[in-house]
Design a protein around this motif. Structure first.
Motif, mmCIF file in Angstrom:
data_model
loop_
_atom_site.group_PDB
_atom_site.id
_atom_site.type_symbol
_atom_site.label_atom_id
_atom_site.label_comp_id
_atom_site.label_asym_id
_atom_site.label_seq_id
_atom_site.Cartn_x
_atom_site.Cartn_y
_atom_site.Cartn_z
ATOM 1 N N ASN A 1 9.984 13.159 5.049
ATOM 2 C CA ASN A 1 9.841 12.590 3.911
ATOM 3 C C ASN A 1 11.064 11.973 3.249
ATOM 4 N N ASN A 2 12.292 12.675 3.138
ATOM 5 C CA ASN A 2 13.631 12.269 2.604
ATOM 6 C C ASN A 2 14.281 11.353 3.303
ATOM 7 N N GLU A 3 14.096 10.988 4.567
ATOM 8 C CA GLU A 3 14.749 10.009 5.303
ATOM 9 C C GLU A 3 14.171 8.431 5.425
ATOM 10 N N PRO A 4 14.991 7.612 4.904
ATOM 11 C CA PRO A 4 16.327 7.462 4.983
ATOM 12 C C PRO A 4 16.786 7.862 3.500
ATOM 13 N N TYR A 5 15.829 8.058 2.527
ATOM 14 C CA TYR A 5 16.086 8.225 1.084
ATOM 15 C C TYR A 5 14.971 9.153 0.614
ATOM 16 N N VAL A 6 15.324 9.570 -0.752
ATOM 17 C CA VAL A 6 14.256 10.676 -1.137
ATOM 18 C C VAL A 6 12.914 10.187 -1.137
ATOM 19 N N ASP A 7 11.739 10.778 -0.805
ATOM 20 C CA ASP A 7 10.515 10.526 -0.995
ATOM 21 C C ASP A 7 10.067 9.084 -0.345
ATOM 22 N N HIS A 8 10.861 8.568 0.706
ATOM 23 C CA HIS A 8 10.415 7.640 1.552
ATOM 24 C C HIS A 8 9.207 7.702 2.171
ATOM 25 N N GLY A 9 8.736 8.959 2.536
ATOM 26 C CA GLY A 9 7.478 9.297 3.319
ATOM 27 C C GLY A 9 6.262 9.177 2.632
ATOM 28 N N ILE A 10 6.468 9.403 1.317
ATOM 29 C CA ILE A 10 5.576 9.357 0.228
ATOM 30 C C ILE A 10 5.474 7.863 -0.102
ATOM 31 N N GLU A 11 6.380 7.100 -0.027
ATOM 32 C CA GLU A 11 6.413 5.456 -0.159
ATOM 33 C C GLU A 11 5.639 4.903 0.691
ATOM 34 N N VAL A 12 5.840 5.338 1.892
ATOM 35 C CA VAL A 12 4.978 4.689 3.068
ATOM 36 C C VAL A 12 3.507 5.011 2.778
#
Length: 144
Positions: free
Chosen positions: A77-88
């Motif tokens: 989730n936090n790679e490459p930045y915070v909450d990137h997984g949620i953004e996907v």
């Protein structure tokens, strides 16, 4: 050990259906999946994680490919930045910014990413973030 979580609600709400919860694109045959996620981060001996792949919705994705991409993004989730997984996950959800959404099983205003993000950080969905593994318990493919 870790927290176990059945994500049947996300699968029911469109997570396993491909690039859109409205059924556009690939994965039109639909499908329901139930997964168990264990909340525990994985890393190598030095504590490093490999860089995350860039996932985004596409019309040529099958339902199981879309589900795998979303779960992999939430795993990191936090790679490459915070909450990137949620953004996907938000990109795959295809939430209408002008209408209330039943994506999480409740009728919520999820048009802004921040509102969507806050739902994933609640105790019901938190186990999906940075989980160690997800196991597909069952799949139901629906015909058109």
């Amino acid at each position: 050990a870790g927290l176990a979580f059945a994500s049947a609600g996300l699968a029911r709400a469109g997570l396993a259906r491909g690039p859109s919860q409205r059924g556009r694109g690939a994965g039109r045959s639909g499908g329901r999946s139930a997964c168990t996620c264990v909340a525990q981060a994985e890393s190598d001996d030095q504590g490093n994680h490999p860089p995350p792949p860039q996932y985004k919705p596409a019309f040529d994705l099958e339902a199981d490919q879309a589900l795998d991409m979303q779960l992999e993004s939430l795993k990191r989730n936090n790679e490459p930045y915070v909450d990137h997984g949620i953004e996907v996950l938000y990109r795959f959800a295809d939430v209408d910014p002008f209408a209330r959404s039943g994506y999480f099983g409740r009728n919520l205003d999820l048009g802004q990413f921040e509102r969507f993000r806050r739902v994933l950080h609640t105790h019901e969905y938190r186990a999906l973030l940075n989980h160690a593994r997800a196991v597909e318990l069952s799949t139901l493919r629906l015909g058109e």
